[in-house]
Design a protein around this motif. Structure first.
Motif, short mmCIF file in Angstrom:
data_model
loop_
_atom_site.label_atom_id
_atom_site.label_comp_id
_atom_site.label_asym_id
_atom_site.label_seq_id
_atom_site.Cartn_x
_atom_site.Cartn_y
_atom_site.Cartn_z
N VAL A 69 0.85 -1.19 0.00
CA VAL A 69 0.00 0.00 0.00
C VAL A 69 0.88 1.24 0.00
CG1 VAL A 69 -1.59 1.39 1.41
CG2 VAL A 69 -1.98 -1.08 1.13
N LEU A 70 0.61 2.16 -0.91
CA LEU A 70 1.25 3.47 -0.91
C LEU A 70 0.18 4.51 -0.64
CD1 LEU A 70 3.61 5.43 -1.42
CD2 LEU A 70 3.02 5.37 -3.86
N ASP A 71 0.31 5.22 0.47
CA ASP A 71 -0.72 6.19 0.87
C ASP A 71 -0.06 7.37 1.57
OD1 ASP A 71 -3.14 7.41 2.28
OD2 ASP A 71 -4.08 5.67 1.33
N ALA A 72 -0.57 8.56 1.30
CA ALA A 72 -0.05 9.76 1.95
C ALA A 72 -0.68 9.99 3.32
CB ALA A 72 -0.29 10.98 1.07
N PHE A 73 -1.72 9.23 3.65
CA PHE A 73 -2.42 9.35 4.93
C PHE A 73 -2.84 10.80 5.18
CE2 PHE A 73 -0.13 5.36 5.33
CZ PHE A 73 -1.15 4.52 5.78
N THR A 74 -3.55 11.36 4.19
CA THR A 74 -4.18 12.65 4.39
C THR A 74 -5.47 12.41 5.18
OG1 THR A 74 -5.29 12.43 2.24
CG2 THR A 74 -3.19 13.61 2.29
N TYR A 75 -6.37 13.37 5.20
CA TYR A 75 -7.52 13.27 6.10
C TYR A 75 -8.38 12.03 5.85
CZ TYR A 75 -10.70 14.85 2.40
OH TYR A 75 -11.44 14.94 1.24
N ALA A 76 -8.47 11.53 4.61
CA ALA A 76 -9.37 10.42 4.31
C ALA A 76 -8.68 9.06 4.31
CB ALA A 76 -10.06 10.64 2.96
N GLY A 77 -7.37 9.03 4.30
CA GLY A 77 -6.63 7.79 4.36
C GLY A 77 -6.18 7.54 5.79
N ARG A 78 -6.60 6.41 6.38
CA ARG A 78 -6.40 6.21 7.81
C ARG A 78 -5.87 4.82 8.11
NH1 ARG A 78 -12.04 8.15 10.35
NH2 ARG A 78 -10.99 7.34 12.21
N GLU A 79 -4.96 4.76 9.07
CA GLU A 79 -4.39 3.49 9.50
C GLU A 79 -5.48 2.52 9.95
OE1 GLU A 79 -1.27 2.44 9.58
OE2 GLU A 79 0.05 4.21 9.51
N GLU A 80 -6.51 3.04 10.62
CA GLU A 80 -7.58 2.18 11.16
C GLU A 80 -8.29 1.40 10.06
OE1 GLU A 80 -8.52 6.21 13.10
OE2 GLU A 80 -7.00 5.51 11.66
N ASN A 81 -8.29 1.93 8.84
CA ASN A 81 -8.99 1.25 7.75
C ASN A 81 -8.33 -0.08 7.37
OD1 ASN A 81 -10.57 3.52 7.79
ND2 ASN A 81 -9.93 4.29 5.80
N LEU A 82 -7.07 -0.25 7.76
CA LEU A 82 -6.35 -1.48 7.44
C LEU A 82 -6.09 -2.33 8.68
CD1 LEU A 82 -3.72 0.01 4.95
CD2 LEU A 82 -5.79 -1.29 4.38
#
Length: 327
Positions: A35-48
């Motif tokens: 997974v490549l993610d910038a973890f801005t407001y809508a990308g969250r660790e909890e989702n995984l």
């Protein structure tokens, strides 16, 4: 197989990743997933969180606009599924710059890295909004692009870049265009989670204009199923529309949500219509059905009930987000 998922901590991307880790998509069984993610407001660790302990999953923090980071993460990838994007129309109206740089420039960075790194296939996940608005009938994949918001214009630009890398460089690119998604883990700025969480908190829901704007609703799991089929069996250079088969005017959807939460029409607040608000979206998804065997597997009635129940049962997930929005 090494599968790289950009935006894999966001709403749709995290559903795709969780399903892939659980081998719910047979074509990716046993794959290493990055997974490549910038973890801005809508990308969250909890989702995984549900799959974070899998030895097959690696999560990398990075911005798709960073060519060095992108090249590093895509090294050795066999397949890239590209979800990462700025997606909220209202935000694009008040500030379009991030939409252009992320959706257009970021996609170009990924395509170039995929080409340079010898990636076997690149799946670009897009939206029906690139087609514009349609009064009757449904858009086939060949319909001209006529986007009306900065968000959809940026996505249309990224679609054209993806096509160009196939036509110019021979990169194996497949583009998917979906209708409106719904389901658990959707950030509460979009219609269904915003309305549901407002109602659960005893707040009114803001219904734009006359409420007659029509959307086709697609459960996120069905969307991910369609993407997996396109990734596994789609033809290089082709576009596949993915639809849900349930068209509703916003006011009719609102009525269903009010009923699901057990409140009345007095919880509706009429607000001025959004600028450039497209009247109706409808995709013709016969191509992916006929070529790849896609069919939606969730009825809207069951899917909506399950979604409302999820938000009711998972306040700890959405309440911090609502506070961050000032809602």
């Amino acid at each position: 197989m090494r599968l790289v998922v950009t935006g894999g901590a966001g709403f749709i991307g995290s559903h795709f990743v969780r399903a892939a880790v659980r081998d719910e998509h047979p074509a990716f069984a046993g794959a290493e997933i990055v997974v490549l993610d910038a973890f801005t407001y809508a990308g969250r660790e909890e989702n995984l969180a549900e799959v974070r302990g899998s030895y097959r999953l690696r999560v990398e923090r990075g911005d798709i606009r960073d060519p060095g980071r992108v090249a590093e993460v895509l090294a050795g990838a066999d397949l890239v599924v590209h979800f990462a994007a700025e997606t909220h129309v209202d935000r694009s109206i008040t500030g379009a710059a991030d939409f252009v740089t992320t959706n257009v420039v970021g996609t170009q960075m990924l395509l170039q890295a995929a080409l340079d790194g010898g990636v076997g296939r690149f799946v670009h996940v897009s939206t029906d909004e690139v087609y514009g608005s349609i009064d009757s009938g449904s858009w086939p994949e060949e319909h001209p692009l006529e986007p009306n918001s900065p968000y959809s214009a940026a996505k249309a630009g990224s679609d054209l870049l993806a096509r160009s890398y196939h036509r110019t460089h021979g990169l194996d690119v497949v583009v998917t265009r979906c209708s409106n998604n719904y389901g658990p883990y959707q950030f509460p700025e979009k219609l269904i989670p915003l309305f549901v969480t407002n109602l659960l908190d005893g707040k009114k829901v803001p219904l734009y204009g006359d409420g007659l704007n029509v959307r086709d609703w697609l459960h996120v799991d069905d969307h991910c199923h369609g993407i997996a089929l396109a990734a596994a069996k789609g033809r290089a250079g082709e576009i596949y529309n993915i639809g849900g088969g349930t068209e509703l005017a916003n006011r009719d959807l609102t009525a269903r949500l009010l009923e699901a939460v057990g409140v009345g029409d007095d919880m509706i607040e009429r607000v001025p219509d959004r600028k450039g608000h497209d009247r109706r979206y409808s995709v013709d998804w016969s191509k992916i059905r006929d070529e790849l065997g896609y069919e939606p597997r969730h009825s809207f009635e069951d899917g909506l009930a399950e979604t409302v129940a999820w938000y009711r049962d998972n306040r700890a997930w959405w309440e911090p987000s609502k506070n961050g929005l000032g809602a």
